[in-house]
Design a protein around this motif. Structure first.
Motif, short mmCIF file in Angstrom:
data_model
loop_
_atom_site.label_atom_id
_atom_site.label_comp_id
_atom_site.label_asym_id
_atom_site.label_seq_id
_atom_site.Cartn_x
_atom_site.Cartn_y
_atom_site.Cartn_z
N ARG A 29 -2.55 0.45 -60.24
CA ARG A 29 -2.34 -1.28 -60.52
C ARG A 29 -3.89 -2.08 -60.26
NH1 ARG A 29 3.50 -1.94 -60.48
NH2 ARG A 29 4.26 -0.12 -61.11
N HIS A 30 -4.90 -1.73 -59.74
CA HIS A 30 -6.37 -2.76 -58.85
C HIS A 30 -5.79 -3.52 -57.85
CE1 HIS A 30 -7.95 -0.95 -62.39
NE2 HIS A 30 -7.31 -1.82 -63.07
N LEU A 31 -4.52 -2.45 -56.39
CA LEU A 31 -4.61 -3.68 -55.80
C LEU A 31 -4.59 -3.40 -54.02
CD1 LEU A 31 -1.12 -4.25 -56.90
CD2 LEU A 31 -2.64 -6.22 -57.04
N PRO A 32 -4.84 -3.61 -53.29
CA PRO A 32 -5.10 -2.81 -51.85
C PRO A 32 -3.89 -2.77 -51.49
CG PRO A 32 -4.79 -5.24 -51.85
CD PRO A 32 -4.45 -5.13 -53.11
N LEU A 33 -4.04 -1.17 -50.44
CA LEU A 33 -2.84 -0.72 -49.89
C LEU A 33 -3.22 -1.02 -49.24
CD1 LEU A 33 -0.42 2.26 -50.24
CD2 LEU A 33 -2.39 3.76 -49.38
N LEU A 34 -2.00 -1.32 -48.33
CA LEU A 34 -1.44 -1.84 -46.84
C LEU A 34 -0.52 -0.43 -46.13
CD1 LEU A 34 -1.53 -3.23 -44.06
CD2 LEU A 34 0.75 -3.85 -44.62
N MET A 35 -1.32 0.60 -44.79
CA MET A 35 -0.23 1.68 -44.92
C MET A 35 -0.09 1.30 -43.19
SD MET A 35 -1.83 5.78 -45.04
CE MET A 35 -2.73 5.94 -44.28
N LEU A 36 1.35 1.46 -43.16
CA LEU A 36 1.96 0.81 -41.76
C LEU A 36 2.31 1.94 -40.85
CD1 LEU A 36 3.34 -2.58 -41.06
CD2 LEU A 36 4.85 -0.48 -40.39
N HIS A 37 2.28 2.19 -39.50
CA HIS A 37 2.76 2.55 -38.93
C HIS A 37 3.58 2.23 -37.81
CE1 HIS A 37 3.54 6.78 -36.97
NE2 HIS A 37 3.46 5.52 -35.11
N SER A 38 4.98 2.49 -37.69
CA SER A 38 5.30 1.81 -36.03
C SER A 38 5.25 2.35 -34.68
CB SER A 38 6.78 1.20 -36.10
OG SER A 38 7.95 0.81 -34.91
N TRP A 39 4.57 2.60 -33.78
CA TRP A 39 5.00 4.05 -32.95
C TRP A 39 6.51 3.37 -31.88
CZ3 TRP A 39 5.30 1.72 -27.94
CH2 TRP A 39 4.88 0.70 -27.48
N THR A 40 7.32 2.81 -32.21
CA THR A 40 8.25 2.69 -31.11
C THR A 40 9.70 3.42 -32.74
OG1 THR A 40 9.18 0.24 -32.65
CG2 THR A 40 7.78 0.61 -30.06
N THR A 41 9.64 3.97 -33.03
CA THR A 41 10.31 4.10 -34.06
C THR A 41 9.32 5.60 -35.00
OG1 THR A 41 10.12 2.02 -35.38
CG2 THR A 41 12.23 4.00 -36.52
N GLN A 42 9.58 6.40 -34.36
CA GLN A 42 8.59 7.88 -34.58
C GLN A 42 9.53 8.78 -34.60
OE1 GLN A 42 5.36 8.68 -31.45
NE2 GLN A 42 3.99 7.57 -32.95
N PRO A 43 9.40 9.80 -36.18
CA PRO A 43 10.50 11.43 -35.57
C PRO A 43 10.61 11.88 -34.28
CG PRO A 43 8.32 11.14 -37.66
CD PRO A 43 8.03 9.83 -36.44
N LEU A 44 12.20 11.80 -34.53
CA LEU A 44 12.36 12.67 -33.02
C LEU A 44 11.66 14.05 -33.02
CD1 LEU A 44 16.09 12.54 -33.33
CD2 LEU A 44 14.65 11.39 -31.92
N ASP A 45 11.15 14.37 -33.65
CA ASP A 45 10.44 16.15 -33.71
C ASP A 45 8.72 16.13 -33.15
OD1 ASP A 45 9.35 15.61 -36.56
OD2 ASP A 45 9.82 16.64 -36.99
N VAL A 46 8.68 14.20 -32.94
CA VAL A 46 6.89 14.29 -32.57
C VAL A 46 6.22 15.25 -31.46
CG1 VAL A 46 5.20 12.66 -32.14
CG2 VAL A 46 6.85 12.53 -34.23
N PRO A 47 5.53 16.22 -30.66
CA PRO A 47 5.35 16.75 -30.28
C PRO A 47 4.10 16.05 -28.82
CG PRO A 47 3.61 17.32 -31.75
CD PRO A 47 4.82 16.56 -32.56
N ILE A 48 5.06 15.12 -28.60
CA ILE A 48 4.08 14.07 -27.95
C ILE A 48 4.68 14.23 -26.54
CG2 ILE A 48 2.77 13.71 -29.50
CD1 ILE A 48 3.76 10.95 -29.85
N ALA A 49 4.32 13.05 -25.92
CA ALA A 49 5.29 12.59 -24.23
C ALA A 49 5.80 11.51 -24.84
CB ALA A 49 4.63 12.78 -23.31
N GLN A 50 6.36 10.85 -24.33
CA GLN A 50 7.27 9.45 -24.64
C GLN A 50 7.30 8.30 -23.62
OE1 GLN A 50 10.05 9.53 -26.69
NE2 GLN A 50 9.33 11.77 -26.82
N GLU A 51 6.03 8.78 -23.48
CA GLU A 51 5.27 7.08 -22.49
C GLU A 51 4.56 6.36 -23.94
OE1 GLU A 51 4.50 9.86 -21.65
OE2 GLU A 51 5.42 10.05 -19.42
N ALA A 52 4.42 4.74 -23.63
CA ALA A 52 3.45 4.46 -24.74
C ALA A 52 2.86 4.23 -25.32
CB ALA A 52 4.10 2.68 -24.68
N HIS A 53 1.98 4.86 -24.19
CA HIS A 53 0.66 4.88 -24.73
C HIS A 53 0.45 6.03 -25.59
CE1 HIS A 53 -3.81 5.06 -23.96
NE2 HIS A 53 -4.42 6.17 -24.34
#
Length: 288
Positions: A29-53
């Motif tokens: 479509r000749h359009l730009p793409l914006l890829m967005l990630h919300s770090w406060t709404t991650q999948p429950l199975d993300v293998p990381i500690a819960q600290e914000a950093h």
């Protein structure tokens, strides 16, 4: 449409498949793409500690990794990323205000061609001010490539029209534009309710439906003369008629009513059926 294609990426396989689909669509479509990630709404199975950093670091790593994949596939892609702290649903709806298209991923459901959509996805699909597309994880047309032999017969943009006339224009504009961008044919589908056959013959009712459909399609066929069009009318429940007509669909397009605020949202039964059972990406277009 000049706004970006916006895709939500949480790192799950479903969201990565959605990003692949969104990238190709942006290029076509000749359009730009914006890829967005919300770090406060991650999948429950993300293998990381819960600290914000650590959550923020994971989010940035996901954006960087998938960006590299997309640019490898599409060297001319105009790509930007955004790491946000707002909840995913809120952030996606905010970005959708100026977007041409919003793309979400959904999990595949075993061997059954259906979607598993969470509350966030349904909320966004029900409220997005622009067309919003749900892409199923594992879709072979996305993961194996559109030219893969296994997907050679998926060459139709199917649009379900519950109403003919001006209310259908937003759906037809999106469907024709998509078909033209990909060189696909368009199948316009309308259902004849079985209840109407009680007082009239099926031939008369279906003939009237075909005439109304042809009249609604006429200005769009003139605007997109290179897009082959199939007029598809059938008696039966609208959801079932659409599902049957989508056998060769690479994209199914359905409508929903615009909502006055983000506090209320609703997807009709046809949109629900398409989202959960049509075996290809499904676009929900606000109309009316």
């Amino acid at each position: 449409m000049t706004g970006p294609v916006v895709v939500g990426l949480d790192g799950s396989p479903a969201s990565v498949t959605a990003a692949w689909w969104a990238a190709r669509e942006a290029v076509e479509r000749h359009l730009p793409l914006l890829m967005l990630h919300s770090w406060t709404t991650q999948p429950l199975d993300v293998p990381i500690a819960q600290e914000a950093h650590n959550k923020q670091r994971y989010g940035q790593e996901v954006l960087t990794r998938v960006s590299a994949e997309l640019l490898h596939r599409h060297a001319d892609l105009d790509l930007s990323t955004e790491l946000v702290s707002a909840p995913a649903g809120q952030a996606l709806l905010d970005r959708a205000e100026g977007a041409s298209l919003l793309v979400l991923g959904s999990r595949g459901h075993g061997s059954v061609a259906s979607f598993l959509l969470g509350s966030i996805s349904l909320h966004v699909l029900g409220l997005a001010p622009c067309p919003a597309v749900a892409v199923r994880a594992g879709d072979p047309a996305v993961e194996a490539g559109w030219e893969h032999p296994a997907t050679a017969d998926k060459n139709e943009v199917v649009v379900g029209l519950q109403h003919t006339g001006p209310d259908a224009d937003p759906l037809l504009e999106f469907a024709f534009t998509t078909a033209a961008a990909h060189g696909h044919r368009l199948r316009a589908v309308t259902a004849v309710p079985l209840s109407t056959l009680v007082t009239s013959t099926a031939e008369d009712i279906e003939g009237q439906a075909r005439a109304r459909l042809a009249e609604t399609l006429a200005p769009w066929r003139e605007k997109f003369p290179d897009v082959p069009v199939i007029k598809h009318t059938a008696a039966g429940p609208a959801a079932q008629v659409l599902l049957t007509a989508s056998a060769h669909a690479c994209l199914a397009v359905v409508g929903r009513r615009r909502q006055p605020s983000r506090l209320t949202w609703k997807l009709g039964p046809v949109a629900h059926a398409a989202l959960h059972h049509v075996p290809c990406p499904v676009a929900v277009v606000p109309n009316g």
